[in-house]
Design a protein around this motif. Sequence first.
Motif, mmCIF file in Angstrom:
data_model
loop_
_atom_site.group_PDB
_atom_site.id
_atom_site.type_symbol
_atom_site.label_atom_id
_atom_site.label_comp_id
_atom_site.label_asym_id
_atom_site.label_seq_id
_atom_site.Cartn_x
_atom_site.Cartn_y
_atom_site.Cartn_z
ATOM 1 N N VAL A 82 0.841 -1.203 0.000
ATOM 2 C CA VAL A 82 0.000 0.000 0.000
ATOM 3 C C VAL A 82 0.875 1.252 0.000
ATOM 4 O O VAL A 82 0.624 2.209 -0.753
ATOM 5 C CB VAL A 82 -0.963 -0.003 1.200
ATOM 6 N N ALA A 83 1.903 1.255 0.826
ATOM 7 C CA ALA A 83 2.812 2.401 0.864
ATOM 8 C C ALA A 83 3.480 2.608 -0.496
ATOM 9 O O ALA A 83 3.590 3.748 -0.990
ATOM 10 C CB ALA A 83 3.865 2.196 1.950
ATOM 11 N N GLU A 84 3.914 1.521 -1.118
ATOM 12 C CA GLU A 84 4.531 1.610 -2.446
ATOM 13 C C GLU A 84 3.547 2.146 -3.473
ATOM 14 O O GLU A 84 3.902 2.966 -4.333
ATOM 15 C CB GLU A 84 5.023 0.226 -2.875
ATOM 16 N N ASP A 98 3.122 2.600 11.082
ATOM 17 C CA ASP A 98 2.134 3.244 11.951
ATOM 18 C C ASP A 98 1.206 4.219 11.235
ATOM 19 O O ASP A 98 0.404 4.901 11.880
ATOM 20 C CB ASP A 98 2.823 3.963 13.122
ATOM 21 N N GLU A 99 1.262 4.257 9.903
ATOM 22 C CA GLU A 99 0.386 5.154 9.147
ATOM 23 C C GLU A 99 -0.495 4.414 8.151
ATOM 24 O O GLU A 99 -1.161 5.050 7.333
ATOM 25 C CB GLU A 99 1.213 6.233 8.432
ATOM 26 N N ILE A 100 -0.540 3.099 8.229
ATOM 27 C CA ILE A 100 -1.382 2.276 7.348
ATOM 28 C C ILE A 100 -1.971 1.140 8.167
ATOM 29 O O ILE A 100 -1.267 0.512 8.964
ATOM 30 C CB ILE A 100 -0.571 1.681 6.173
ATOM 31 N N ALA A 257 -0.255 9.262 11.913
ATOM 32 C CA ALA A 257 -0.178 8.159 12.862
ATOM 33 C C ALA A 257 -1.199 8.269 13.983
ATOM 34 O O ALA A 257 -1.805 7.267 14.382
ATOM 35 C CB ALA A 257 1.243 8.072 13.433
ATOM 36 N N GLU A 258 -1.426 9.480 14.506
ATOM 37 C CA GLU A 258 -2.354 9.612 15.640
ATOM 38 C C GLU A 258 -3.795 9.334 15.233
ATOM 39 O O GLU A 258 -4.577 8.758 16.001
ATOM 40 C CB GLU A 258 -2.235 10.993 16.287
ATOM 41 N N LEU A 259 -4.174 9.697 14.011
ATOM 42 C CA LEU A 259 -5.521 9.408 13.529
ATOM 43 C C LEU A 259 -5.666 7.918 13.201
ATOM 44 O O LEU A 259 -6.689 7.302 13.510
ATOM 45 C CB LEU A 259 -5.839 10.252 12.294
ATOM 46 N N VAL A 260 -4.638 7.348 12.594
ATOM 47 C CA VAL A 260 -4.672 5.923 12.275
ATOM 48 C C VAL A 260 -4.766 5.098 13.563
ATOM 49 O O VAL A 260 -5.506 4.104 13.632
ATOM 50 C CB VAL A 260 -3.433 5.520 11.453
#
Length: 398
Positions: A82-84, A98-100, A257-260
């Motif tokens: 997903v990051a890619e 920490d963001e997905i 990160a905090e919302l995820v």
Amino acid sequence: MTSPWQRSARGANLLGADGTLGVTIFEEMTTLALAHGAINLGQGFPDEDGPAVVREAAQAAIAAGANQYAPGKGIADLRLAVAEHQERFYGLTPDPEDEIIITTGATEAIAATLLALVGPGDEVLTFEPFYDSYGAIIALAGATHTTAPLLAPDFQPDLAALETAFTDRTKVVLVNNPHNPTGAVFGTAVLGEIVRLARKHDAVIVTDEVYEHLTFGVAHIPVATLPGAAERTLTISSAGKTFSFTGWKIGWLSGPAELVAAVRTVKQFLTYSSGTPFQGAIATGLRLGDEFYAEIAATLAHKRDILSAGLRAAGLDVYTPAGTYFVNADTAPLGITDSLDLARRLPELVGVAAIPVPVFCHPEGAERTRTLLRFAFCKKVPLLEQAAAQLATLRDRL
């Protein structure tokens, strides 16, 4: 006392005449299609599988024993894929650690997000018409559902009306782009105004981008790529629409990160995790070459044109979509002012089922869209050709 679910159900036609929970309009149209042997262009799912390499990857994962719980935030390889994908197509660089998070389809991602971020006294703003689950989840969260209208023929928002729709109680603006059910794709001007207003009112932007690769001649622009947006935007997508594996229910969410973390806290008490072998297979799919993504859009554009020709031959006004796999048609030229009534008659009249657009609206929006029908064109070409031929006889059969 009326439950939150029932309060949310008006648009989706969930309530029976006695006020009890009834069937959805989607179930009703499917039942009618079966009863009359009609072609079901109501519910939006393909009638053929996606890439063999992705399907084979799932089969191999099952055979290899990848059949137990995945980590709550998803297997590492899919989070990396997903990051890619986000960097490859949009220049975004979410941290897969920490963001997905991986979700049970985009629907769970939306539900977990709203349950995490809003409650009584908060407002969630969507465009109208709106995907039917939005209203239900907003109500289950105890929040208030507000809307800004999308108007035919291009289904773009009036920016002044959009600004009026925002208030100091707007906690989340939920943006479905490309948009179901209208097929609209929002450009930089609209998206930039959403960002400006979200910043002004300190709202979180939640984007439902499941049709991101299904656009026709226009580019999909993720909100998170715009200046000032990334720090307040949660981006949601899924594998079902892109890869035609809707039954696998693999989605994902990315953002700060905090919302995820807040969303993950809720998600762990919904499904925790799902589809371990499918997660690995979708990682394979996300890494397919550019030719795959170009081909799926071109194929759908051809299917859109086949169905649209039949709708025009029927005497309907057709609003050509810029994205998704839905086309809207206006029944007014035939003197029909109630698309729900026509939708219930279509399976018997011409052997085709569709969904009336008013069911995606609150009462005021339903009045604006009362002559519109939505048809799905994510079907095999011979079936669409047959549907188009049968639809072309509508004027004579009425």
